[in-house]
Design a protein around this motif. Structure first.
Motif, PDB file in Angstrom:
ATOM      1  N   THR A 196      33.323  50.282  30.774  1.00 53.71           N
ATOM      2  CA  THR A 196      33.654  50.438  32.184  1.00 53.71           C
ATOM      3  C   THR A 196      35.155  50.293  32.362  1.00 53.71           C
ATOM      4  OG1 THR A 196      33.432  48.082  32.648  1.00 53.71           O
ATOM      5  CG2 THR A 196      31.443  49.435  32.850  1.00 53.71           C
ATOM      6  N   VAL A 255      36.658  48.036  34.091  1.00 53.41           N
ATOM      7  CA  VAL A 255      37.023  46.626  33.959  1.00 53.41           C
ATOM      8  C   VAL A 255      37.106  46.248  32.488  1.00 53.41           C
ATOM      9  CG1 VAL A 255      36.282  44.253  34.429  1.00 53.41           C
ATOM     10  CG2 VAL A 255      36.093  45.984  36.209  1.00 53.41           C
ATOM     11  N   THR A 300      41.405  37.592  35.702  1.00 55.04           N
ATOM     12  CA  THR A 300      40.116  37.493  36.386  1.00 55.04           C
ATOM     13  C   THR A 300      39.991  36.267  37.287  1.00 55.04           C
ATOM     14  OG1 THR A 300      39.131  36.372  34.488  1.00 55.04           O
ATOM     15  CG2 THR A 300      38.923  38.771  34.578  1.00 55.04           C
ATOM     16  N   SER A 357      39.931  33.840  40.387  1.00 54.67           N
ATOM     17  CA  SER A 357      39.603  34.104  41.793  1.00 54.67           C
ATOM     18  C   SER A 357      40.631  33.501  42.750  1.00 54.67           C
ATOM     19  CB  SER A 357      38.220  33.550  42.115  1.00 54.67           C
ATOM     20  OG  SER A 357      38.202  32.153  41.918  1.00 54.67           O
ATOM     21  N   ARG A 387      46.099  42.387  36.762  1.00 55.42           N
ATOM     22  CA  ARG A 387      45.494  41.601  37.840  1.00 55.42           C
ATOM     23  C   ARG A 387      45.396  42.430  39.116  1.00 55.42           C
ATOM     24  NH1 ARG A 387      44.010  36.716  39.785  1.00 55.42           N
ATOM     25  NH2 ARG A 387      44.849  36.049  41.785  1.00 55.42           N
ATOM     26  N   TYR A 442      42.628  44.939  38.506  1.00 55.71           N
ATOM     27  CA  TYR A 442      41.332  44.253  38.494  1.00 55.71           C
ATOM     28  C   TYR A 442      40.886  43.935  39.920  1.00 55.71           C
ATOM     29  CZ  TYR A 442      37.823  40.659  37.589  1.00 55.71           C
ATOM     30  OH  TYR A 442      36.658  39.931  37.576  1.00 55.71           O
ATOM     31  N   ARG A 443      41.806  43.431  40.725  1.00 55.71           N
ATOM     32  CA  ARG A 443      41.447  43.075  42.104  1.00 55.71           C
ATOM     33  C   ARG A 443      41.124  44.309  42.932  1.00 55.71           C
ATOM     34  NH1 ARG A 443      44.569  38.360  44.775  1.00 55.71           N
ATOM     35  NH2 ARG A 443      42.753  38.636  46.115  1.00 55.71           N
ATOM     36  N   LEU A 465      39.811  47.154  41.618  1.00 58.80           N
ATOM     37  CA  LEU A 465      38.515  47.623  41.113  1.00 58.80           C
ATOM     38  C   LEU A 465      37.357  46.767  41.598  1.00 58.80           C
ATOM     39  CD1 LEU A 465      39.332  48.603  37.429  1.00 58.80           C
ATOM     40  CD2 LEU A 465      38.559  50.104  39.257  1.00 58.80           C
ATOM     41  N   THR A 466      37.574  45.459  41.718  1.00 57.58           N
ATOM     42  CA  THR A 466      36.488  44.561  42.128  1.00 57.58           C
ATOM     43  C   THR A 466      36.479  44.340  43.639  1.00 57.58           C
ATOM     44  OG1 THR A 466      37.867  42.604  41.698  1.00 57.58           O
ATOM     45  CG2 THR A 466      36.415  43.378  39.910  1.00 57.58           C
ATOM     46  N   ASP A 467      37.329  45.058  44.350  1.00 61.84           N
ATOM     47  CA  ASP A 467      37.413  45.002  45.809  1.00 61.84           C
ATOM     48  C   ASP A 467      37.692  43.583  46.322  1.00 61.84           C
ATOM     49  OD1 ASP A 467      37.466  46.396  48.202  1.00 61.84           O
ATOM     50  OD2 ASP A 467      35.353  45.993  48.629  1.00 61.84           O
ATOM     51  N   THR A 468      38.585  42.862  45.629  1.00 61.99           N
ATOM     52  CA  THR A 468      38.970  41.518  46.061  1.00 61.99           C
ATOM     53  C   THR A 468      40.439  41.458  46.466  1.00 61.99           C
ATOM     54  OG1 THR A 468      39.431  40.854  43.779  1.00 61.99           O
ATOM     55  CG2 THR A 468      37.225  40.372  44.644  1.00 61.99           C
TER      56      THR A 468
END
Length: 72
Positions: free
Chosen positions: A19, A21, A37, A39, A60, A63-64, A66-69
């Motif tokens: 994937t 990620v 990763t 939080s 970072r 990643y944020r 892609l993970t919708d954070t």
């Protein structure tokens, strides 16, 4: 091909689906991976020259996203 025998349709080795990620984290060290990763909303990355700070910061961000954070 011999008669009476069907060719195998299953692969002889397991297939791993990578994937986005997985691709982001694949070449990071354990410490870098924890930073990417994390939080925590903000981090301070302290490390020496050539240790991968820029790699950690850019991964970072990716990643944020892609993970919708990510907080715009």
């Amino acid at each position: 091909m011999r008669r009476g025998r069907r060719p195998s349709t299953s692969p002889s080795h397991p297939i791993r689906i990578v994937t986005a990620v997985d691709a982001l984290l694949s070449d990071l060290t354990a410490a870098q991976c924890r930073a990417v990763t994390s939080s925590a909303p903000a981090l301070c990355i302290l490390a020496g020259a050539g240790s991968g700070k820029t790699r950690v910061l850019t991964r970072r961000i990716a990643y944020r996203i892609l993970t919708d954070t990510a907080d715009p």
